[in-house]
Design a protein around this motif. Sequence first.
Motif, mmCIF file in Angstrom:
data_model
loop_
_atom_site.group_PDB
_atom_site.id
_atom_site.type_symbol
_atom_site.label_atom_id
_atom_site.label_comp_id
_atom_site.label_asym_id
_atom_site.label_seq_id
_atom_site.Cartn_x
_atom_site.Cartn_y
_atom_site.Cartn_z
ATOM 1 N N ASN A 1 29.044 56.759 44.896
ATOM 2 C CA ASN A 1 28.423 58.063 45.038
ATOM 3 C C ASN A 1 27.400 57.609 46.281
ATOM 4 O O ASN A 1 26.375 58.147 46.118
ATOM 5 C CB ASN A 1 27.551 58.380 43.817
ATOM 6 C CG ASN A 1 27.224 59.908 43.895
ATOM 7 O OD1 ASN A 1 27.835 60.422 44.682
ATOM 8 N ND2 ASN A 1 26.299 60.123 42.943
ATOM 9 N N ILE A 2 27.780 57.142 47.350
ATOM 10 C CA ILE A 2 27.086 56.961 48.375
ATOM 11 C C ILE A 2 28.039 57.811 49.618
ATOM 12 O O ILE A 2 29.047 57.442 49.954
ATOM 13 C CB ILE A 2 27.032 55.484 49.195
ATOM 14 C CG1 ILE A 2 26.145 54.742 48.081
ATOM 15 C CG2 ILE A 2 26.075 55.476 50.297
ATOM 16 C CD1 ILE A 2 26.243 53.145 48.457
ATOM 17 N N GLY A 3 27.266 58.730 50.598
ATOM 18 C CA GLY A 3 28.135 59.151 51.595
ATOM 19 C C GLY A 3 27.705 60.357 52.046
ATOM 20 O O GLY A 3 26.643 60.782 51.508
ATOM 21 N N PRO A 4 27.992 60.832 53.225
ATOM 22 C CA PRO A 4 29.019 60.143 54.076
ATOM 23 C C PRO A 4 28.481 58.993 54.769
ATOM 24 O O PRO A 4 27.300 59.004 55.336
ATOM 25 C CB PRO A 4 29.542 61.277 54.955
ATOM 26 C CG PRO A 4 28.499 62.142 55.174
ATOM 27 C CD PRO A 4 27.776 62.231 53.821
ATOM 28 N N LEU A 5 29.070 57.935 54.627
ATOM 29 C CA LEU A 5 28.883 56.658 55.076
ATOM 30 C C LEU A 5 29.114 56.370 56.484
ATOM 31 O O LEU A 5 30.132 56.963 56.976
ATOM 32 C CB LEU A 5 29.421 55.392 54.144
ATOM 33 C CG LEU A 5 28.809 54.080 54.398
ATOM 34 C CD1 LEU A 5 27.466 54.045 53.541
ATOM 35 C CD2 LEU A 5 29.867 52.886 53.902
ATOM 36 N N GLU A 6 27.965 55.982 57.144
ATOM 37 C CA GLU A 6 28.499 55.660 58.530
ATOM 38 C C GLU A 6 28.954 54.477 58.879
ATOM 39 O O GLU A 6 28.041 53.443 58.070
ATOM 40 C CB GLU A 6 26.911 56.019 59.603
ATOM 41 C CG GLU A 6 26.588 57.779 59.464
ATOM 42 C CD GLU A 6 25.187 57.669 60.334
ATOM 43 O OE1 GLU A 6 24.782 56.457 60.672
ATOM 44 O OE2 GLU A 6 24.997 58.737 60.430
ATOM 45 N N ILE A 7 29.837 53.877 59.716
ATOM 46 C CA ILE A 7 30.401 52.588 59.757
ATOM 47 C C ILE A 7 30.266 52.384 61.340
ATOM 48 O O ILE A 7 30.914 53.083 62.056
ATOM 49 C CB ILE A 7 31.758 52.500 59.151
ATOM 50 C CG1 ILE A 7 31.543 52.722 57.731
ATOM 51 C CG2 ILE A 7 32.098 51.129 59.031
ATOM 52 C CD1 ILE A 7 32.937 52.714 56.926
ATOM 53 N N TYR A 8 29.547 51.209 61.497
ATOM 54 C CA TYR A 8 29.562 50.531 62.780
ATOM 55 C C TYR A 8 30.309 49.206 62.882
ATOM 56 O O TYR A 8 30.498 48.380 61.890
ATOM 57 C CB TYR A 8 28.167 50.867 63.307
ATOM 58 C CG TYR A 8 27.509 52.055 63.384
ATOM 59 C CD1 TYR A 8 27.940 52.818 64.476
ATOM 60 C CD2 TYR A 8 26.694 52.360 62.266
ATOM 61 C CE1 TYR A 8 27.310 54.105 64.321
ATOM 62 C CE2 TYR A 8 26.382 53.672 62.330
ATOM 63 C CZ TYR A 8 26.444 54.427 63.332
ATOM 64 O OH TYR A 8 25.869 55.770 63.347
ATOM 65 N N GLY A 9 31.026 48.941 64.051
ATOM 66 C CA GLY A 9 31.667 47.880 64.230
ATOM 67 C C GLY A 9 31.111 47.007 65.370
ATOM 68 O O GLY A 9 30.776 47.275 66.455
#
Length: 158
Positions: free
Chosen positions: A93-101
Amino acid sequence: FLMHQILLPLRSSFYEGDVAWNEKGHRWSWRMKLREKECYERLTGRDPTTNQTFVIDTKTFLVGKQYRKLITYPIELAQLARYISEFYSLEHNIGPLEIYGDVQCSLNYRGMQPFINSSINLATYNYWDFSDTSLVHPLQPLTELQRRESPWNWNRDK
Protein backbone atom coordinates in the motif's frame (compact mmCIF):
# COMPACT_ATOMS: atom_id res chain seq x y z
CA PHE A 1 11.73 -12.51 -45.34
CA LEU A 2 15.13 -11.79 -46.85
CA MET A 3 14.87 -8.04 -46.17
CA HIS A 4 13.93 -8.80 -42.56
CA GLN A 5 17.03 -10.99 -42.16
CA ILE A 6 19.25 -8.19 -43.49
CA LEU A 7 17.67 -5.02 -42.07
CA LEU A 8 16.95 -6.16 -38.50
CA PRO A 9 20.60 -6.93 -37.68
CA LEU A 10 21.79 -3.72 -39.37
CA ARG A 11 19.51 -1.40 -37.37
CA SER A 12 22.25 -0.99 -34.73
CA SER A 13 24.14 1.15 -37.26
CA PHE A 14 21.44 3.82 -37.02
CA TYR A 15 21.48 4.31 -33.23
CA GLU A 16 23.63 6.86 -31.45
CA GLY A 17 26.51 5.60 -29.32
CA ASP A 18 28.07 2.20 -28.83
CA VAL A 19 25.36 -0.49 -29.02
CA ALA A 20 27.45 -2.82 -26.87
CA TRP A 21 27.12 -0.19 -24.13
CA ASN A 22 23.60 1.23 -24.52
CA GLU A 23 22.07 -2.03 -25.84
CA LYS A 24 20.01 -0.28 -28.53
CA GLY A 25 19.87 -2.58 -31.52
CA HIS A 26 22.10 -5.16 -29.85
CA ARG A 27 19.60 -8.01 -29.79
CA TRP A 28 19.04 -9.90 -33.02
CA SER A 29 22.09 -8.23 -34.49
CA TRP A 30 25.24 -9.80 -35.85
CA ARG A 31 27.20 -8.49 -32.86
CA MET A 32 25.81 -10.72 -30.10
CA LYS A 33 29.02 -12.29 -28.78
CA LEU A 34 31.36 -9.35 -29.34
CA ARG A 35 31.29 -7.93 -25.83
CA GLU A 36 31.71 -8.75 -22.17
CA LYS A 37 29.62 -6.61 -19.85
CA GLU A 38 29.40 -6.77 -16.08
CA CYS A 39 27.18 -4.53 -13.95
CA TYR A 40 26.36 -3.85 -10.34
CA GLU A 41 23.20 -2.08 -9.31
CA ARG A 42 21.57 -0.49 -6.32
CA LEU A 43 17.94 0.50 -6.73
CA THR A 44 16.48 2.99 -4.31
CA GLY A 45 12.77 3.38 -3.76
CA ARG A 46 11.23 6.64 -2.60
CA ASP A 47 7.70 7.09 -1.36
CA PRO A 48 6.75 10.63 -2.52
CA THR A 49 4.00 10.98 0.10
CA THR A 50 6.31 10.36 3.11
CA ASN A 51 9.65 11.12 1.41
CA GLN A 52 10.96 7.87 2.91
CA THR A 53 13.72 6.15 0.92
CA PHE A 54 14.91 2.55 1.08
CA VAL A 55 17.15 0.18 -0.87
CA ILE A 56 15.34 -2.39 -2.99
CA ASP A 57 16.80 -5.91 -3.14
CA THR A 58 16.19 -6.75 -6.80
CA LYS A 59 17.36 -10.32 -6.25
CA THR A 60 14.06 -11.00 -4.44
CA PHE A 61 12.27 -10.34 -7.74
CA LEU A 62 14.70 -12.22 -10.00
CA VAL A 63 16.63 -15.46 -9.93
CA GLY A 64 20.25 -16.24 -10.89
CA LYS A 65 20.77 -15.66 -14.57
CA GLN A 66 17.79 -13.27 -14.79
CA TYR A 67 19.52 -10.85 -12.45
CA ARG A 68 22.90 -11.06 -14.18
CA LYS A 69 21.37 -10.48 -17.62
CA LEU A 70 18.68 -7.95 -16.75
CA ILE A 71 20.87 -5.32 -15.10
CA THR A 72 22.94 -4.94 -18.27
CA TYR A 73 19.86 -3.91 -20.29
CA PRO A 74 18.51 -0.44 -19.44
CA ILE A 75 15.05 -1.00 -20.91
CA GLU A 76 14.55 -4.21 -18.93
CA LEU A 77 15.77 -2.45 -15.80
CA ALA A 78 13.11 0.24 -16.33
CA GLN A 79 10.49 -2.47 -16.84
CA LEU A 80 11.56 -4.16 -13.60
CA ALA A 81 11.37 -0.82 -11.78
CA ARG A 82 7.82 -0.32 -13.04
CA TYR A 83 6.90 -3.82 -11.84
CA ILE A 84 8.47 -3.21 -8.41
CA SER A 85 6.60 0.09 -8.08
CA GLU A 86 3.31 -1.65 -8.86
CA PHE A 87 4.20 -4.52 -6.48
CA TYR A 88 4.80 -2.11 -3.59
CA SER A 89 1.54 -0.32 -4.40
CA LEU A 90 -0.46 -3.56 -4.25
CA GLU A 91 1.36 -5.50 -1.53
CA HIS A 92 2.50 -2.74 0.83
CA ASN A 93 0.00 0.00 0.00
CA ILE A 94 2.86 2.36 -0.91
CA GLY A 95 2.73 4.20 -4.14
CA PRO A 96 3.26 5.25 -6.68
CA LEU A 97 6.83 4.47 -5.71
CA GLU A 98 9.69 6.36 -7.37
CA ILE A 99 12.67 4.14 -8.19
CA TYR A 100 16.15 5.41 -8.94
CA GLY A 101 19.12 3.31 -9.95
CA ASP A 102 22.81 3.55 -9.24
CA VAL A 103 24.19 1.17 -11.87
CA GLN A 104 27.89 0.78 -12.60
CA CYS A 105 29.10 -1.30 -15.56
CA SER A 106 32.29 -2.53 -17.10
CA LEU A 107 32.42 -3.13 -20.85
CA ASN A 108 35.09 -5.42 -22.29
CA TYR A 109 37.11 -5.46 -19.06
CA ARG A 110 37.30 -1.67 -18.70
CA GLY A 111 36.92 -0.15 -15.27
CA MET A 112 33.47 0.35 -13.81
CA GLN A 113 31.70 3.53 -14.87
CA PRO A 114 28.23 5.00 -14.38
CA PHE A 115 25.70 3.34 -16.68
CA ILE A 116 22.22 4.60 -15.77
CA ASN A 117 21.33 8.23 -15.10
CA SER A 118 20.57 8.08 -11.37
CA SER A 119 18.31 11.17 -11.47
CA ILE A 120 15.70 9.47 -13.69
CA ASN A 121 12.70 7.80 -12.07
CA LEU A 122 12.90 4.36 -13.66
CA ALA A 123 9.33 3.48 -12.67
CA THR A 124 7.90 6.17 -14.97
CA TYR A 125 10.58 6.16 -17.68
CA ASN A 126 9.09 5.82 -21.18
CA TYR A 127 11.23 3.04 -22.63
CA TRP A 128 9.27 3.09 -25.90
CA ASP A 129 10.75 6.47 -26.82
CA PHE A 130 13.77 5.24 -28.77
CA SER A 131 14.97 8.78 -29.45
CA ASP A 132 15.45 9.45 -25.71
CA THR A 133 19.14 9.01 -24.89
CA SER A 134 19.00 10.45 -21.36
CA LEU A 135 18.74 7.10 -19.51
CA VAL A 136 22.18 5.72 -20.37
CA HIS A 137 25.38 7.67 -19.75
CA PRO A 138 27.75 7.74 -22.73
CA LEU A 139 30.61 5.25 -22.71
CA GLN A 140 33.80 6.93 -21.55
CA PRO A 141 36.68 6.50 -24.03
CA LEU A 142 39.68 4.39 -23.13
CA THR A 143 42.68 6.15 -21.67
CA GLU A 144 45.99 5.67 -23.44
CA LEU A 145 47.12 3.29 -20.68
CA GLN A 146 43.92 1.22 -20.98
CA ARG A 147 44.32 1.11 -24.75
CA ARG A 148 47.93 -0.09 -24.43
CA GLU A 149 47.08 -2.77 -21.84
CA SER A 150 43.92 -3.97 -23.58
CA PRO A 151 43.82 -7.71 -24.37
CA TRP A 152 42.76 -6.71 -27.91
CA ASN A 153 45.89 -4.62 -28.47
CA TRP A 154 47.99 -6.87 -30.69
CA ASN A 155 50.89 -4.35 -30.74
CA ARG A 156 51.69 -4.43 -27.00
CA ASP A 157 55.31 -5.39 -27.50
CA LYS A 158 56.05 -2.32 -29.58
